[in-house]
Design a protein around this motif. Structure first.
Motif, PDB file in Angstrom:
ATOM      1  N   THR A 247       5.430   4.124  49.523  1.00  0.00           N
ATOM      2  CA  THR A 247       6.416   3.273  50.203  1.00  0.00           C
ATOM      3  C   THR A 247       7.750   4.003  50.255  1.00  0.00           C
ATOM      4  O   THR A 247       8.009   4.926  49.475  1.00  0.00           O
ATOM      5  CB  THR A 247       6.598   1.934  49.476  1.00  0.00           C
ATOM      6  OG1 THR A 247       7.135   2.178  48.165  1.00  0.00           O
ATOM      7  CG2 THR A 247       5.266   1.208  49.360  1.00  0.00           C
ATOM      8  N   ALA A 248       8.591   3.595  51.176  1.00  0.00           N
ATOM      9  CA  ALA A 248       9.894   4.244  51.329  1.00  0.00           C
ATOM     10  C   ALA A 248      10.965   3.216  51.639  1.00  0.00           C
ATOM     11  O   ALA A 248      10.696   2.168  52.241  1.00  0.00           O
ATOM     12  CB  ALA A 248       9.839   5.286  52.449  1.00  0.00           C
ATOM     13  N   SER A 249      12.173   3.511  51.212  1.00  0.00           N
ATOM     14  CA  SER A 249      13.322   2.638  51.450  1.00  0.00           C
ATOM     15  C   SER A 249      14.441   3.462  52.074  1.00  0.00           C
ATOM     16  O   SER A 249      14.688   4.609  51.666  1.00  0.00           O
ATOM     17  CB  SER A 249      13.799   2.022  50.131  1.00  0.00           C
ATOM     18  OG  SER A 249      14.969   1.251  50.327  1.00  0.00           O
ATOM     19  N   TYR A 250      15.102   2.882  53.061  1.00  0.00           N
ATOM     20  CA  TYR A 250      16.194   3.581  53.745  1.00  0.00           C
ATOM     21  C   TYR A 250      17.520   3.220  53.082  1.00  0.00           C
ATOM     22  O   TYR A 250      17.870   2.040  52.955  1.00  0.00           O
ATOM     23  CB  TYR A 250      16.217   3.191  55.212  1.00  0.00           C
ATOM     24  CG  TYR A 250      17.127   4.032  56.073  1.00  0.00           C
ATOM     25  CD1 TYR A 250      16.841   5.362  56.326  1.00  0.00           C
ATOM     26  CD2 TYR A 250      18.282   3.487  56.631  1.00  0.00           C
ATOM     27  CE1 TYR A 250      17.672   6.142  57.117  1.00  0.00           C
ATOM     28  CE2 TYR A 250      19.116   4.253  57.426  1.00  0.00           C
ATOM     29  CZ  TYR A 250      18.816   5.580  57.669  1.00  0.00           C
ATOM     30  OH  TYR A 250      19.637   6.343  58.452  1.00  0.00           O
ATOM     31  N   ASN A 251      18.282   4.201  52.645  1.00  0.00           N
ATOM     32  CA  ASN A 251      19.522   3.939  51.915  1.00  0.00           C
ATOM     33  C   ASN A 251      20.762   4.009  52.797  1.00  0.00           C
ATOM     34  O   ASN A 251      21.886   4.014  52.300  1.00  0.00           O
ATOM     35  CB  ASN A 251      19.668   4.902  50.729  1.00  0.00           C
ATOM     36  CG  ASN A 251      19.804   6.357  51.157  1.00  0.00           C
ATOM     37  OD1 ASN A 251      20.003   6.666  52.324  1.00  0.00           O
ATOM     38  ND2 ASN A 251      19.691   7.272  50.183  1.00  0.00           N
ATOM     39  N   THR A 256      13.916   7.227  51.206  1.00  0.00           N
ATOM     40  CA  THR A 256      13.635   7.716  49.860  1.00  0.00           C
ATOM     41  C   THR A 256      12.335   7.104  49.354  1.00  0.00           C
ATOM     42  O   THR A 256      11.950   5.993  49.748  1.00  0.00           O
ATOM     43  CB  THR A 256      14.774   7.370  48.888  1.00  0.00           C
ATOM     44  OG1 THR A 256      14.910   5.941  48.809  1.00  0.00           O
ATOM     45  CG2 THR A 256      16.092   7.972  49.358  1.00  0.00           C
ATOM     46  N   ASP A 257      11.665   7.812  48.463  1.00  0.00           N
ATOM     47  CA  ASP A 257      10.379   7.385  47.922  1.00  0.00           C
ATOM     48  C   ASP A 257      10.565   6.176  47.009  1.00  0.00           C
ATOM     49  O   ASP A 257      11.386   6.199  46.090  1.00  0.00           O
ATOM     50  CB  ASP A 257       9.756   8.557  47.155  1.00  0.00           C
ATOM     51  CG  ASP A 257       8.362   8.252  46.636  1.00  0.00           C
ATOM     52  OD1 ASP A 257       7.786   7.227  47.051  1.00  0.00           O
ATOM     53  OD2 ASP A 257       7.855   9.043  45.825  1.00  0.00           O
ATOM     54  N   ALA A 258       9.766   5.112  47.255  1.00  0.00           N
ATOM     55  CA  ALA A 258       9.818   3.907  46.416  1.00  0.00           C
ATOM     56  C   ALA A 258       8.507   3.697  45.669  1.00  0.00           C
ATOM     57  O   ALA A 258       8.284   2.636  45.092  1.00  0.00           O
ATOM     58  CB  ALA A 258      10.157   2.687  47.267  1.00  0.00           C
ATOM     59  N   SER A 278      15.218  -2.545  42.783  1.00  0.00           N
ATOM     60  CA  SER A 278      16.429  -3.311  42.488  1.00  0.00           C
ATOM     61  C   SER A 278      17.512  -3.115  43.529  1.00  0.00           C
ATOM     62  O   SER A 278      18.544  -3.777  43.514  1.00  0.00           O
ATOM     63  CB  SER A 278      16.978  -2.949  41.112  1.00  0.00           C
ATOM     64  OG  SER A 278      17.231  -1.553  41.031  1.00  0.00           O
ATOM     65  N   SER A 279      17.271  -2.192  44.480  1.00  0.00           N
ATOM     66  CA  SER A 279      18.208  -1.949  45.576  1.00  0.00           C
ATOM     67  C   SER A 279      17.442  -2.112  46.888  1.00  0.00           C
ATOM     68  O   SER A 279      16.420  -1.457  47.096  1.00  0.00           O
ATOM     69  CB  SER A 279      18.796  -0.549  45.485  1.00  0.00           C
ATOM     70  OG  SER A 279      19.678  -0.293  46.562  1.00  0.00           O
ATOM     71  N   PHE A 280      17.953  -2.982  47.762  1.00  0.00           N
ATOM     72  CA  PHE A 280      17.213  -3.328  48.983  1.00  0.00           C
ATOM     73  C   PHE A 280      18.017  -2.954  50.217  1.00  0.00           C
ATOM     74  O   PHE A 280      19.245  -2.974  50.233  1.00  0.00           O
ATOM     75  CB  PHE A 280      16.897  -4.827  48.992  1.00  0.00           C
ATOM     76  CG  PHE A 280      16.011  -5.244  47.855  1.00  0.00           C
ATOM     77  CD1 PHE A 280      14.642  -5.272  47.998  1.00  0.00           C
ATOM     78  CD2 PHE A 280      16.559  -5.580  46.619  1.00  0.00           C
ATOM     79  CE1 PHE A 280      13.815  -5.640  46.953  1.00  0.00           C
ATOM     80  CE2 PHE A 280      15.747  -5.951  45.556  1.00  0.00           C
ATOM     81  CZ  PHE A 280      14.368  -5.984  45.732  1.00  0.00           C
ATOM     82  N   ASN A 281      17.235  -2.605  51.296  1.00  0.00           N
ATOM     83  CA  ASN A 281      17.878  -2.204  52.538  1.00  0.00           C
ATOM     84  C   ASN A 281      16.887  -2.440  53.666  1.00  0.00           C
ATOM     85  O   ASN A 281      15.793  -2.941  53.464  1.00  0.00           O
ATOM     86  CB  ASN A 281      18.316  -0.739  52.461  1.00  0.00           C
ATOM     87  CG  ASN A 281      19.523  -0.445  53.287  1.00  0.00           C
ATOM     88  OD1 ASN A 281      19.593  -0.800  54.451  1.00  0.00           O
ATOM     89  ND2 ASN A 281      20.493   0.201  52.698  1.00  0.00           N
TER      90      ASN A 281
END
Length: 281
Positions: A247-251, A256-258, A278-281
């Motif tokens: 999974t990945a998250s956009y900062n 970035t790898d989640a 703990s950080s969402f986007n």
């Protein structure tokens, strides 16, 4: 055509009222436990009014609510028109139970809050880009959702329990879930086709799925595990090696790898859950 003004109307147990014209409440309107009201025109609830539904309200056209601090009552709102219905107004409309049954669909230009159970029968709910939300309060649930019956836009969830968000693009439903919440939280989620900035990523990521993503906004609360899925029959899925999917998250700058381990078949369906986020986007 003039709208009838309801100044003080109490609908007692067992009463059935059919309003053929538009109905404007400027006083105190209550639907009692076995009472039923069908409105075949627009329903407007004014700012100085008080409306409580403990029975059944069948709305065939549009609803406007300007009453602050509305009670959810203990009754059911039926949105069962034959043409597209719109919910608008300056204040959130609250209902205990909700039944959406309109093949032409419903548009939320105002927030609609469900305290207990939402039954999807027919029709897609589209939320405005303002944005407005279909709100599932703590302890609420839904049933009957699918490709022709989901939310095209924003869903808000309040609570501390696992929840699957019934979101999609108006053609297909593409759910996403939040699990293992660390605290009572408020999250807003929307499904979006076509992923942005797919060439902006950090190692160890090598590729980003270009066809779909979800926006996950935390208003308040703690961490959660994000559970996603793919269905190649609905939305194209890249022909990746299953063991290499993460999974990945956009900062805001890069993906970035989640974490997470995928299960399923890349040519059909599968699922994957992130690490605790703990950080969402």
């Amino acid at each position: 055509m003039k709208k009838p003004l309801i100044f003080f109307l109490f609908l007692m147990t067992g009463t059935v009222l059919n309003a053929q014209l538009s109905l404007t409440n400027t006083g105190n309107l209550q639907i009692h436990a076995t009472g039923s009201v069908s409105i075949f025109g627009n329903f407007t609830n004014n700012s100085g009014a008080a409306f409580i539904n403990n029975g059944s309200l069948y709305a065939k056209v549009n609803i406007t609510n300007n009453q602050a601090s509305m009670s959810a009552g203990s009754g059911t709102l039926f949105l069962n028109g034959s043409t597209q219905q719109t919910l608008s107004g300056s204040q959130i409309f609250k209902t205990y139970n909700l039944v959406t049954n309109n093949t032409a669909g419903m548009v939320l230009n105002n927030d609609l809050s469900v305290a207990a159970t939402h039954t999807y029968t027919n029709g897609v709910i589209t939320t405005s880009s303002t944005p407005n939300y279909l709100v599932y309060e703590a302890g609420s649930s839904y049933a009957g959702d699918g490709d022709s019956k989901h939310v095209n836009g924003w869903v808000k969830r309040i609570g501390a329990t696992n929840f699957i968000f019934p979101v999609g693009n108006g053609v297909v439903e593409r759910t996403i879930a939040l699990n293992s919440l660390s605290a009572t939280s408020e999250f807003n989620i929307k499904y979006v086709s076509s992923t942005p900035s797919t060439n902006q990523m950090q190692l160890p990521l090598q590729n980003i799925d270009p066809y779909e993503y979800w926006t996950v906004n935390r208003v308040s609360g703690g961490s959660a595990v994000v559970a996603m899925n793919w269905d190649d029959s609905k939305v194209n899925f890249p022909n990746w090696i299953l063991s290499e999917i993460t999974t990945a998250s956009y900062n805001g700058s890069v993906w970035t790898d989640a974490g997470g381990t995928a299960t399923g078949n890349v040519s059909t369906t599968g699922s994957i859950s992130s690490n605790t986020v703990s950080s969402f986007n």
